[in-house]
Write an enzyme that holds these catalytic residues in place. Structure first.
Site, short mmCIF file in Angstrom:
data_model
loop_
_atom_site.label_atom_id
_atom_site.label_comp_id
_atom_site.label_asym_id
_atom_site.label_seq_id
_atom_site.Cartn_x
_atom_site.Cartn_y
_atom_site.Cartn_z
CG ASP A 34 4.51 -4.48 7.53
OD1 ASP A 34 3.71 -5.01 8.31
OD2 ASP A 34 4.15 -3.70 6.62
N GLY A 53 -0.58 1.61 10.09
CA GLY A 53 -1.86 2.01 10.67
C GLY A 53 -2.89 0.93 10.40
N GLY A 111 0.81 -1.22 0.00
CA GLY A 111 0.00 0.00 0.00
C GLY A 111 0.84 1.27 0.00
CG ASN A 147 2.57 3.95 5.94
OD1 ASN A 147 1.67 4.59 5.39
ND2 ASN A 147 2.68 2.64 5.81
CE1 TYR A 172 -7.04 4.75 10.23
CE2 TYR A 172 -8.54 6.46 9.45
CZ TYR A 172 -7.39 5.70 9.28
OH TYR A 172 -6.60 5.90 8.18
P1 NAD Z 1 -2.38 -1.11 4.57
O1 NAD Z 1 -3.24 -1.87 5.53
O2 NAD Z 1 -2.31 -1.58 3.17
O3 NAD Z 1 -0.89 -1.04 5.14
C1 NAD Z 1 -0.60 -0.82 6.51
C2 NAD Z 1 0.68 -1.57 6.84
O4 NAD Z 1 0.96 -1.38 8.24
C3 NAD Z 1 0.55 -3.09 6.62
O5 NAD Z 1 1.64 -3.56 5.86
C4 NAD Z 1 0.55 -3.65 8.01
O6 NAD Z 1 1.10 -4.96 8.11
C5 NAD Z 1 1.39 -2.62 8.77
N1 NAD Z 1 1.13 -2.70 10.21
C6 NAD Z 1 -0.07 -2.76 10.81
N2 NAD Z 1 0.09 -2.94 12.13
C7 NAD Z 1 1.43 -3.00 12.37
C8 NAD Z 1 2.21 -3.18 13.53
N3 NAD Z 1 1.64 -3.36 14.73
N4 NAD Z 1 3.55 -3.18 13.41
C9 NAD Z 1 4.13 -3.01 12.21
N5 NAD Z 1 3.44 -2.85 11.06
C10 NAD Z 1 2.10 -2.84 11.15
O7 NAD Z 1 -2.86 0.42 4.68
P2 NAD Z 1 -2.62 1.67 3.70
O8 NAD Z 1 -3.89 1.97 3.02
O9 NAD Z 1 -1.38 1.53 2.88
O10 NAD Z 1 -2.41 2.82 4.80
C11 NAD Z 1 -1.15 3.29 5.23
C12 NAD Z 1 -1.38 4.46 6.19
O11 NAD Z 1 -2.13 5.47 5.53
C13 NAD Z 1 -2.17 4.10 7.44
O12 NAD Z 1 -1.65 4.80 8.55
C14 NAD Z 1 -3.56 4.57 7.11
O13 NAD Z 1 -4.32 4.85 8.27
C15 NAD Z 1 -3.26 5.81 6.31
N6 NAD Z 1 -4.35 6.26 5.43
C16 NAD Z 1 -4.75 5.50 4.36
C17 NAD Z 1 -5.77 5.99 3.53
C18 NAD Z 1 -6.24 5.23 2.31
O14 NAD Z 1 -7.11 5.74 1.58
N7 NAD Z 1 -5.72 4.04 2.02
C19 NAD Z 1 -6.39 7.20 3.82
C20 NAD Z 1 -5.97 7.93 4.93
C21 NAD Z 1 -4.93 7.45 5.71
#
Ligand code: NAD
Length: 436
Positions: free
Chosen positions: A227, A279, A207, A277, A342
Protein backbone atom coordinates in the site's frame (compact mmCIF):
# COMPACT_ATOMS: atom_id res chain seq x y z
CA UNK A 1 -26.41 -6.98 9.71
CA UNK A 2 -27.42 -3.52 8.43
CA UNK A 3 -30.28 -1.67 10.16
CA UNK A 4 -32.95 -2.53 7.62
CA UNK A 5 -31.88 -6.18 7.77
CA UNK A 6 -32.22 -6.23 11.58
CA UNK A 7 -35.66 -4.67 11.24
CA UNK A 8 -36.73 -7.20 8.58
CA UNK A 9 -35.64 -10.04 10.90
CA UNK A 10 -37.67 -8.73 13.89
CA UNK A 11 -41.19 -10.07 14.53
CA UNK A 12 -42.94 -6.86 13.48
CA UNK A 13 -40.49 -6.27 10.62
CA UNK A 14 -41.13 -9.72 9.22
CA UNK A 15 -44.86 -8.96 9.18
CA UNK A 16 -44.40 -5.59 7.41
CA UNK A 17 -41.90 -6.96 4.90
CA UNK A 18 -44.21 -9.88 4.07
CA UNK A 19 -47.35 -7.72 3.76
CA UNK A 20 -45.77 -5.01 1.62
CA UNK A 21 -43.58 -7.33 -0.45
CA UNK A 22 -40.44 -5.39 0.61
CA UNK A 23 -36.91 -6.77 0.10
CA UNK A 24 -36.14 -9.55 2.58
CA UNK A 25 -32.38 -9.72 3.20
CA UNK A 26 -31.92 -13.21 4.60
CA UNK A 27 -28.74 -13.58 6.76
CA UNK A 28 -26.23 -15.33 4.53
CA UNK A 29 -24.47 -18.48 5.63
CA UNK A 30 -20.74 -17.83 5.21
CA UNK A 31 -17.77 -20.19 5.45
CA UNK A 32 -16.87 -21.40 8.90
CA UNK A 33 -14.27 -24.10 9.54
CA UNK A 34 -16.49 -25.60 12.24
CA UNK A 35 -19.65 -25.88 10.13
CA UNK A 36 -20.45 -28.24 7.26
CA UNK A 37 -20.26 -26.46 3.88
CA UNK A 38 -24.00 -26.84 3.22
CA UNK A 39 -27.07 -26.99 5.40
CA UNK A 40 -28.37 -30.26 3.93
CA UNK A 41 -27.58 -33.01 1.42
CA UNK A 42 -27.04 -32.67 -2.34
CA UNK A 43 -29.36 -33.98 -5.04
CA UNK A 44 -27.38 -34.72 -8.21
CA UNK A 45 -29.23 -35.25 -11.49
CA UNK A 46 -28.79 -35.28 -15.25
CA UNK A 47 -27.33 -37.74 -17.67
CA UNK A 48 -24.29 -36.15 -19.24
CA UNK A 49 -20.55 -36.77 -19.12
CA UNK A 50 -20.16 -34.99 -15.76
CA UNK A 51 -22.51 -36.94 -13.49
CA UNK A 52 -19.85 -39.47 -12.55
CA UNK A 53 -16.82 -37.21 -12.01
CA UNK A 54 -18.99 -34.66 -10.21
CA UNK A 55 -20.46 -37.36 -7.97
CA UNK A 56 -16.91 -38.42 -7.06
CA UNK A 57 -15.86 -34.80 -6.47
CA UNK A 58 -18.84 -34.17 -4.18
CA UNK A 59 -17.92 -37.25 -2.17
CA UNK A 60 -14.34 -36.09 -1.76
CA UNK A 61 -15.54 -32.69 -0.55
CA UNK A 62 -17.45 -34.55 2.14
CA UNK A 63 -20.90 -33.64 0.84
CA UNK A 64 -23.71 -36.06 1.35
CA UNK A 65 -25.28 -37.01 -2.02
CA UNK A 66 -28.79 -38.47 -1.65
CA UNK A 67 -31.57 -39.51 -3.98
CA UNK A 68 -34.37 -38.16 -1.83
CA UNK A 69 -34.71 -35.83 1.13
CA UNK A 70 -37.39 -33.52 2.57
CA UNK A 71 -34.87 -30.66 2.37
CA UNK A 72 -31.78 -30.16 0.23
CA UNK A 73 -28.63 -28.07 0.72
CA UNK A 74 -27.97 -28.06 -3.04
CA UNK A 75 -29.42 -29.18 -6.36
CA UNK A 76 -26.76 -30.02 -8.95
CA UNK A 77 -27.77 -30.86 -12.50
CA UNK A 78 -25.51 -32.12 -15.27
CA UNK A 79 -27.01 -30.61 -18.41
CA UNK A 80 -24.15 -31.63 -20.74
CA UNK A 81 -26.37 -34.40 -22.11
CA UNK A 82 -28.93 -31.86 -23.38
CA UNK A 83 -28.26 -31.92 -27.11
CA UNK A 84 -31.50 -30.50 -28.48
CA UNK A 85 -34.10 -27.87 -27.68
CA UNK A 86 -36.64 -30.61 -26.91
CA UNK A 87 -34.39 -31.99 -24.21
CA UNK A 88 -34.38 -28.66 -22.34
CA UNK A 89 -37.52 -29.98 -20.65
CA UNK A 90 -35.17 -32.18 -18.59
CA UNK A 91 -34.40 -29.01 -16.61
CA UNK A 92 -38.05 -28.70 -15.73
CA UNK A 93 -38.36 -32.41 -14.96
CA UNK A 94 -35.46 -32.31 -12.52
CA UNK A 95 -35.96 -28.96 -10.80
CA UNK A 96 -39.74 -28.50 -10.73
CA UNK A 97 -40.50 -31.21 -8.13
CA UNK A 98 -37.62 -30.29 -5.79
CA UNK A 99 -36.91 -26.56 -6.08
CA UNK A 100 -39.26 -25.75 -3.21
CA UNK A 101 -37.42 -28.26 -1.00
CA UNK A 102 -34.18 -26.27 -1.25
CA UNK A 103 -33.23 -25.14 2.26
CA UNK A 104 -32.06 -21.66 3.37
CA UNK A 105 -28.91 -20.43 1.59
CA UNK A 106 -29.32 -23.41 -0.75
CA UNK A 107 -27.34 -23.80 -3.94
CA UNK A 108 -28.38 -24.51 -7.53
CA UNK A 109 -25.55 -25.46 -9.88
CA UNK A 110 -26.15 -26.36 -13.54
CA UNK A 111 -23.25 -27.86 -15.48
CA UNK A 112 -23.06 -27.45 -19.25
CA UNK A 113 -20.73 -27.64 -22.24
CA UNK A 114 -19.34 -24.35 -23.62
CA UNK A 115 -21.95 -23.57 -26.31
CA UNK A 116 -19.48 -23.04 -29.16
CA UNK A 117 -18.24 -26.63 -28.86
CA UNK A 118 -21.56 -28.30 -27.95
CA UNK A 119 -23.73 -30.65 -30.02
CA UNK A 120 -26.50 -28.10 -29.63
CA UNK A 121 -25.16 -24.58 -29.24
CA UNK A 122 -28.75 -23.36 -28.90
CA UNK A 123 -29.67 -25.66 -26.01
CA UNK A 124 -26.44 -25.04 -24.09
CA UNK A 125 -26.72 -21.28 -24.48
CA UNK A 126 -30.33 -21.52 -23.27
CA UNK A 127 -29.09 -22.71 -19.87
CA UNK A 128 -27.99 -19.16 -19.06
CA UNK A 129 -31.51 -17.79 -19.07
CA UNK A 130 -32.68 -20.64 -16.89
CA UNK A 131 -29.98 -20.17 -14.24
CA UNK A 132 -30.23 -16.40 -14.11
CA UNK A 133 -34.01 -16.65 -13.58
CA UNK A 134 -33.67 -19.30 -10.88
CA UNK A 135 -31.21 -16.98 -9.10
CA UNK A 136 -33.85 -14.24 -9.12
CA UNK A 137 -36.59 -16.58 -7.88
CA UNK A 138 -34.71 -18.19 -5.01
CA UNK A 139 -35.53 -16.80 -1.60
CA UNK A 140 -33.73 -17.02 1.75
CA UNK A 141 -30.15 -16.53 0.57
CA UNK A 142 -30.23 -19.13 -2.20
CA UNK A 143 -27.89 -18.79 -5.21
CA UNK A 144 -27.76 -20.28 -8.72
CA UNK A 145 -24.80 -20.62 -11.11
CA UNK A 146 -24.02 -22.11 -14.50
CA UNK A 147 -20.65 -23.81 -14.98
CA UNK A 148 -19.57 -24.57 -18.56
CA UNK A 149 -17.02 -27.37 -18.45
CA UNK A 150 -14.98 -27.97 -21.62
CA UNK A 151 -14.58 -31.49 -23.02
CA UNK A 152 -11.55 -33.03 -21.33
CA UNK A 153 -11.86 -30.81 -18.22
CA UNK A 154 -14.15 -33.20 -16.34
CA UNK A 155 -11.48 -33.70 -13.67
CA UNK A 156 -11.00 -29.95 -13.16
CA UNK A 157 -14.28 -29.11 -11.42
CA UNK A 158 -13.34 -29.95 -7.80
CA UNK A 159 -12.16 -26.54 -6.54
CA UNK A 160 -15.07 -24.77 -8.26
CA UNK A 161 -17.66 -27.08 -6.69
CA UNK A 162 -15.96 -26.62 -3.32
CA UNK A 163 -16.40 -22.87 -3.74
CA UNK A 164 -19.93 -22.84 -5.13
CA UNK A 165 -21.35 -25.49 -2.78
CA UNK A 166 -20.35 -23.64 0.38
CA UNK A 167 -20.70 -20.35 2.23
CA UNK A 168 -17.57 -19.14 0.44
CA UNK A 169 -19.79 -18.11 -2.49
CA UNK A 170 -22.46 -16.52 -0.25
CA UNK A 171 -22.76 -13.31 -2.30
CA UNK A 172 -22.16 -14.79 -5.78
CA UNK A 173 -25.27 -15.55 -7.81
CA UNK A 174 -26.46 -15.70 -11.41
CA UNK A 175 -22.91 -16.23 -12.69
CA UNK A 176 -21.64 -18.13 -15.71
CA UNK A 177 -18.27 -19.74 -15.05
CA UNK A 178 -16.07 -21.43 -17.65
CA UNK A 179 -13.67 -24.24 -16.82
CA UNK A 180 -11.12 -25.56 -19.29
CA UNK A 181 -8.22 -27.95 -19.03
CA UNK A 182 -5.25 -26.89 -16.93
CA UNK A 183 -2.84 -28.33 -14.41
CA UNK A 184 -4.53 -29.34 -11.16
CA UNK A 185 -2.36 -29.40 -8.06
CA UNK A 186 -4.16 -31.30 -5.32
CA UNK A 187 -3.21 -29.71 -1.99
CA UNK A 188 -2.00 -31.94 0.83
CA UNK A 189 -4.20 -30.11 3.29
CA UNK A 190 -7.46 -28.75 1.84
CA UNK A 191 -7.83 -26.36 4.75
CA UNK A 192 -4.49 -24.71 3.80
CA UNK A 193 -4.41 -25.10 0.01
CA UNK A 194 -2.02 -22.17 -0.48
CA UNK A 195 0.69 -23.46 1.88
CA UNK A 196 4.10 -22.68 0.37
CA UNK A 197 2.68 -20.04 -2.00
CA UNK A 198 3.57 -16.34 -2.00
CA UNK A 199 0.80 -13.84 -2.71
CA UNK A 200 1.09 -10.11 -3.43
CA UNK A 201 -1.99 -8.04 -2.61
CA UNK A 202 -2.07 -4.34 -3.58
CA UNK A 203 -4.13 -1.89 -1.54
CA UNK A 204 -3.98 -4.34 1.36
CA UNK A 205 -4.16 -1.89 4.28
CA UNK A 206 -7.94 -1.76 4.55
CA UNK A 207 -11.32 -2.67 3.08
CA UNK A 208 -11.44 -5.42 0.50
CA UNK A 209 -7.64 -5.65 0.22
CA UNK A 210 -7.25 -6.38 3.94
CA UNK A 211 -9.90 -9.12 3.68
CA UNK A 212 -8.09 -10.63 0.67
CA UNK A 213 -4.83 -10.70 2.66
CA UNK A 214 -6.61 -12.35 5.57
CA UNK A 215 -8.29 -15.06 3.50
CA UNK A 216 -5.16 -15.88 1.46
CA UNK A 217 -3.19 -15.97 4.74
CA UNK A 218 -5.82 -18.22 6.32
CA UNK A 219 -5.43 -20.54 3.31
CA UNK A 220 -1.70 -20.82 4.02
CA UNK A 221 -0.07 -18.27 1.68
CA UNK A 222 2.68 -15.88 2.75
CA UNK A 223 1.06 -12.54 1.89
CA UNK A 224 3.12 -9.57 0.78
CA UNK A 225 0.87 -6.62 1.62
CA UNK A 226 1.37 -3.51 -0.53
CA UNK A 227 0.00 0.00 0.00
CA UNK A 228 1.04 3.65 -0.14
CA UNK A 229 3.43 4.90 2.60
CA UNK A 230 0.66 7.06 4.11
CA UNK A 231 -1.17 3.81 4.99
CA UNK A 232 1.96 2.35 6.63
CA UNK A 233 0.55 1.76 10.13
CA UNK A 234 -2.65 0.11 8.93
CA UNK A 235 -0.62 -1.94 6.45
CA UNK A 236 1.71 -3.24 9.17
CA UNK A 237 -1.28 -4.15 11.33
CA UNK A 238 -2.77 -6.25 8.50
CA UNK A 239 0.59 -7.87 7.71
CA UNK A 240 1.07 -8.76 11.39
CA UNK A 241 -2.38 -10.30 11.59
CA UNK A 242 -1.71 -12.55 8.59
CA UNK A 243 1.95 -13.14 9.50
CA UNK A 244 2.93 -11.64 6.15
CA UNK A 245 5.24 -8.81 5.12
CA UNK A 246 4.85 -5.32 3.65
CA UNK A 247 5.94 -3.20 0.72
CA UNK A 248 5.17 0.50 1.00
CA UNK A 249 4.99 2.16 -2.38
CA UNK A 250 2.75 4.03 -4.75
CA UNK A 251 1.99 1.63 -7.62
CA UNK A 252 1.79 4.55 -10.06
CA UNK A 253 5.39 5.61 -9.42
CA UNK A 254 7.82 5.02 -12.28
CA UNK A 255 10.00 2.59 -10.33
CA UNK A 256 7.14 0.55 -8.80
CA UNK A 257 7.18 -2.47 -11.16
CA UNK A 258 10.95 -2.92 -10.77
CA UNK A 259 10.77 -2.56 -6.99
CA UNK A 260 7.99 -5.16 -6.78
CA UNK A 261 9.96 -7.62 -8.93
CA UNK A 262 13.09 -7.04 -6.86
CA UNK A 263 11.24 -7.45 -3.56
CA UNK A 264 9.47 -10.72 -4.38
CA UNK A 265 12.50 -12.21 -6.14
CA UNK A 266 15.07 -11.37 -3.48
CA UNK A 267 12.96 -12.21 -0.44
CA UNK A 268 10.82 -15.05 -1.71
CA UNK A 269 12.36 -16.31 -4.94
CA UNK A 270 9.27 -15.12 -6.84
CA UNK A 271 5.53 -14.78 -6.45
CA UNK A 272 2.67 -17.21 -7.18
CA UNK A 273 -0.44 -15.06 -6.77
CA UNK A 274 -0.84 -11.39 -7.67
CA UNK A 275 -4.03 -9.57 -6.70
CA UNK A 276 -4.45 -6.12 -8.26
CA UNK A 277 -6.86 -4.73 -5.69
CA UNK A 278 -5.65 -1.12 -5.21
CA UNK A 279 -8.19 1.22 -6.74
CA UNK A 280 -9.52 4.74 -6.38
CA UNK A 281 -12.59 6.74 -7.40
CA UNK A 282 -12.61 10.43 -8.37
CA UNK A 283 -16.28 10.87 -9.29
CA UNK A 284 -17.75 13.72 -11.33
CA UNK A 285 -20.06 13.76 -14.34
CA UNK A 286 -17.99 13.98 -17.51
CA UNK A 287 -18.59 17.69 -18.15
CA UNK A 288 -17.33 18.54 -14.67
CA UNK A 289 -14.42 16.11 -14.56
CA UNK A 290 -11.03 17.77 -14.80
CA UNK A 291 -8.17 15.88 -16.42
CA UNK A 292 -6.51 15.31 -13.04
CA UNK A 293 -9.41 13.12 -11.92
CA UNK A 294 -9.37 11.20 -15.17
CA UNK A 295 -5.61 10.64 -15.15
CA UNK A 296 -5.38 9.63 -11.47
CA UNK A 297 -8.02 6.91 -11.82
CA UNK A 298 -6.54 5.52 -15.04
CA UNK A 299 -3.07 5.50 -13.49
CA UNK A 300 -4.01 3.56 -10.33
CA UNK A 301 -6.77 1.28 -11.62
CA UNK A 302 -5.34 0.23 -14.95
CA UNK A 303 -2.03 1.58 -16.25
CA UNK A 304 0.02 0.61 -13.20
CA UNK A 305 -1.46 -2.89 -13.23
CA UNK A 306 -0.49 -3.38 -16.86
CA UNK A 307 3.05 -2.25 -16.09
CA UNK A 308 3.34 -4.52 -13.05
CA UNK A 309 2.05 -7.51 -15.03
CA UNK A 310 4.49 -6.82 -17.84
CA UNK A 311 7.40 -6.64 -15.39
CA UNK A 312 6.35 -9.83 -13.57
CA UNK A 313 6.01 -11.80 -16.80
CA UNK A 314 9.15 -10.40 -18.44
CA UNK A 315 11.35 -11.02 -15.39
CA UNK A 316 10.00 -14.50 -14.70
CA UNK A 317 9.17 -13.37 -11.14
CA UNK A 318 5.69 -14.87 -11.55
CA UNK A 319 6.36 -18.53 -10.92
CA UNK A 320 4.91 -21.41 -13.01
CA UNK A 321 1.19 -22.03 -12.47
CA UNK A 322 0.90 -18.39 -11.37
CA UNK A 323 -2.35 -16.59 -10.69
CA UNK A 324 -3.04 -13.03 -11.79
CA UNK A 325 -6.29 -11.69 -10.38
CA UNK A 326 -7.89 -8.35 -11.16
CA UNK A 327 -10.56 -6.43 -9.28
CA UNK A 328 -13.07 -4.96 -11.70
CA UNK A 329 -16.51 -3.63 -10.69
CA UNK A 330 -20.09 -3.88 -11.85
CA UNK A 331 -19.59 -0.21 -12.82
CA UNK A 332 -17.22 -1.53 -15.48
CA UNK A 333 -20.00 -3.76 -16.82
CA UNK A 334 -23.08 -1.58 -16.43
CA UNK A 335 -21.58 1.93 -16.31
CA UNK A 336 -22.46 4.45 -13.60
CA UNK A 337 -23.35 8.14 -13.44
CA UNK A 338 -20.33 10.19 -12.36
CA UNK A 339 -17.92 7.34 -13.00
CA UNK A 340 -16.86 7.56 -16.64
CA UNK A 341 -13.22 7.44 -15.52
CA UNK A 342 -13.70 4.60 -13.02
CA UNK A 343 -15.95 2.49 -15.28
CA UNK A 344 -13.50 2.90 -18.15
CA UNK A 345 -10.71 1.46 -16.02
CA UNK A 346 -12.84 -1.34 -14.59
CA UNK A 347 -13.94 -2.39 -18.08
CA UNK A 348 -10.26 -2.19 -19.00
CA UNK A 349 -9.53 -4.72 -16.24
CA UNK A 350 -11.90 -7.10 -18.04
CA UNK A 351 -10.00 -6.41 -21.25
CA UNK A 352 -6.78 -7.23 -19.39
CA UNK A 353 -8.27 -10.58 -18.35
CA UNK A 354 -9.39 -11.34 -21.92
CA UNK A 355 -6.04 -10.50 -23.45
CA UNK A 356 -3.69 -11.97 -20.83
CA UNK A 357 -5.72 -15.14 -20.25
CA UNK A 358 -5.49 -15.89 -23.98
CA UNK A 359 -1.73 -15.28 -23.90
CA UNK A 360 -1.12 -17.62 -20.95
CA UNK A 361 -3.58 -20.33 -22.06
CA UNK A 362 -1.96 -23.75 -21.83
CA UNK A 363 0.96 -22.57 -19.66
CA UNK A 364 -0.63 -23.36 -16.29
CA UNK A 365 -0.86 -19.70 -15.33
CA UNK A 366 -4.37 -18.24 -15.09
CA UNK A 367 -5.76 -14.71 -15.28
CA UNK A 368 -9.22 -13.92 -13.87
CA UNK A 369 -11.06 -11.08 -12.16
CA UNK A 370 -13.81 -10.43 -9.69
CA UNK A 371 -16.36 -7.69 -10.34
CA UNK A 372 -17.76 -6.65 -6.95
CA UNK A 373 -21.16 -5.02 -6.65
CA UNK A 374 -22.18 -3.20 -3.48
CA UNK A 375 -19.68 -4.23 -0.79
CA UNK A 376 -19.90 -2.79 2.74
CA UNK A 377 -16.66 -0.79 3.04
CA UNK A 378 -15.51 2.73 3.83
CA UNK A 379 -15.85 3.47 0.10
CA UNK A 380 -19.58 2.63 0.09
CA UNK A 381 -20.25 4.05 3.60
CA UNK A 382 -19.38 7.44 2.09
CA UNK A 383 -22.14 7.14 -0.56
CA UNK A 384 -25.24 9.32 0.18
CA UNK A 385 -27.92 7.42 2.16
CA UNK A 386 -30.57 7.07 -0.55
CA UNK A 387 -28.15 5.85 -3.22
CA UNK A 388 -26.50 3.59 -0.64
CA UNK A 389 -29.83 1.99 0.31
CA UNK A 390 -30.73 1.48 -3.36
CA UNK A 391 -27.33 -0.12 -4.03
CA UNK A 392 -27.74 -2.46 -1.07
CA UNK A 393 -31.22 -3.68 -1.94
CA UNK A 394 -31.18 -3.81 -5.75
CA UNK A 395 -29.91 -7.35 -6.02
CA UNK A 396 -31.38 -10.82 -5.68
CA UNK A 397 -30.14 -11.15 -2.07
CA UNK A 398 -31.43 -7.65 -1.06
CA UNK A 399 -28.27 -6.78 0.86
CA UNK A 400 -24.70 -5.59 0.46
CA UNK A 401 -21.85 -8.07 0.35
CA UNK A 402 -18.91 -8.16 2.75
CA UNK A 403 -15.22 -7.78 1.83
CA UNK A 404 -14.76 -11.45 2.75
CA UNK A 405 -17.14 -12.44 -0.08
CA UNK A 406 -14.81 -10.85 -2.64
CA UNK A 407 -11.80 -12.39 -0.88
CA UNK A 408 -13.24 -15.93 -0.94
CA UNK A 409 -13.86 -15.63 -4.69
CA UNK A 410 -10.26 -14.55 -5.18
CA UNK A 411 -9.07 -17.48 -3.03
CA UNK A 412 -10.95 -19.85 -5.35
CA UNK A 413 -9.14 -18.36 -8.41
CA UNK A 414 -5.85 -18.61 -6.49
CA UNK A 415 -6.41 -22.27 -5.54
CA UNK A 416 -3.81 -24.70 -6.91
CA UNK A 417 -6.63 -26.95 -8.14
CA UNK A 418 -8.18 -24.06 -10.15
CA UNK A 419 -5.72 -24.46 -13.05
CA UNK A 420 -8.69 -24.87 -15.42
CA UNK A 421 -10.31 -21.61 -14.31
CA UNK A 422 -8.87 -19.08 -16.75
CA UNK A 423 -10.33 -15.97 -18.38
CA UNK A 424 -13.33 -15.61 -16.05
CA UNK A 425 -14.82 -12.40 -14.70
CA UNK A 426 -17.08 -13.37 -11.83
CA UNK A 427 -19.40 -10.82 -10.30
CA UNK A 428 -19.62 -10.75 -6.52
CA UNK A 429 -22.79 -8.70 -6.44
CA UNK A 430 -25.66 -10.82 -5.12
CA UNK A 431 -26.93 -10.84 -8.74
CA UNK A 432 -27.20 -7.06 -8.87
CA UNK A 433 -29.95 -5.63 -11.01
CA UNK A 434 -27.41 -3.20 -12.47
CA UNK A 435 -26.20 -4.35 -15.86
CA UNK A 436 -27.90 -7.69 -15.35
P1 NAD B 1 -10.42 1.32 -0.25
O1 NAD B 1 -10.31 2.74 -0.70
O2 NAD B 1 -10.89 1.05 1.13
O3 NAD B 1 -9.02 0.58 -0.44
C1 NAD B 1 -8.19 0.79 -1.57
C2 NAD B 1 -6.75 0.67 -1.13
O4 NAD B 1 -5.90 0.90 -2.27
C3 NAD B 1 -6.37 1.71 -0.06
O5 NAD B 1 -5.72 1.08 1.02
C4 NAD B 1 -5.44 2.64 -0.80
O6 NAD B 1 -4.46 3.25 0.02
C5 NAD B 1 -4.83 1.71 -1.84
N1 NAD B 1 -4.27 2.49 -2.95
C6 NAD B 1 -4.87 3.49 -3.62
N2 NAD B 1 -4.01 4.03 -4.50
C7 NAD B 1 -2.84 3.35 -4.39
C8 NAD B 1 -1.58 3.46 -5.03
N3 NAD B 1 -1.34 4.39 -5.96
N4 NAD B 1 -0.61 2.59 -4.67
C9 NAD B 1 -0.83 1.66 -3.73
N5 NAD B 1 -2.00 1.52 -3.08
C10 NAD B 1 -2.99 2.36 -3.41
O7 NAD B 1 -11.34 0.59 -1.35
P2 NAD B 1 -12.14 -0.81 -1.30
O8 NAD B 1 -13.58 -0.51 -1.21
O9 NAD B 1 -11.54 -1.77 -0.35
O10 NAD B 1 -11.88 -1.30 -2.81
C11 NAD B 1 -10.87 -2.22 -3.18
C12 NAD B 1 -11.03 -2.52 -4.66
O11 NAD B 1 -12.33 -3.02 -4.92
C13 NAD B 1 -10.87 -1.31 -5.57
O12 NAD B 1 -10.19 -1.68 -6.75
C14 NAD B 1 -12.29 -0.92 -5.87
O13 NAD B 1 -12.40 -0.20 -7.08
C15 NAD B 1 -12.95 -2.27 -5.95
N6 NAD B 1 -14.40 -2.26 -5.75
C16 NAD B 1 -14.96 -1.91 -4.55
C17 NAD B 1 -16.35 -1.95 -4.39
C18 NAD B 1 -17.02 -1.62 -3.08
O14 NAD B 1 -18.26 -1.73 -3.00
N7 NAD B 1 -16.31 -1.22 -2.04
C19 NAD B 1 -17.16 -2.31 -5.47
C20 NAD B 1 -16.56 -2.64 -6.68
C21 NAD B 1 -15.18 -2.63 -6.80
Amino acid sequence: MDRYQSFARSGFGRFVVGKLGLPDPYPLRRHSPTQPPLDGPVLLGGSGRLVEPVGAALGSIGLDVVSESPRYGALVFDATGIDSTERLRELHEFFHPVIRSLGPCGRVVVLGTPPASAASQVAQRALEGFVRSVGKELKRGGTAQLVYVAEGAEGSVGSTLRFLLSGRSAYVSGQVIRIGTGPIEVPEDWSRPLAGKVALVTGASRGIGAAIAEVLGRDGAHVVCLDVPAQGDELSAVANRVRGSTIQLDITSAGAPARIVEHVTQRHGGVDIVVHNAGITRDRTLGRMDEGRWDAVVAVNLASQERVNQALFDSGALRPNGRVIGVSSIAGIAGNVGQTNYATTKAGVIGMVDSLSAQVAGTGTTVNAVAPGFIETRMTAAVPLFIREAGRRMNSLSQGGLPVDVAETIAWFAHPASGGVNGNVVRVCGQSLLGA
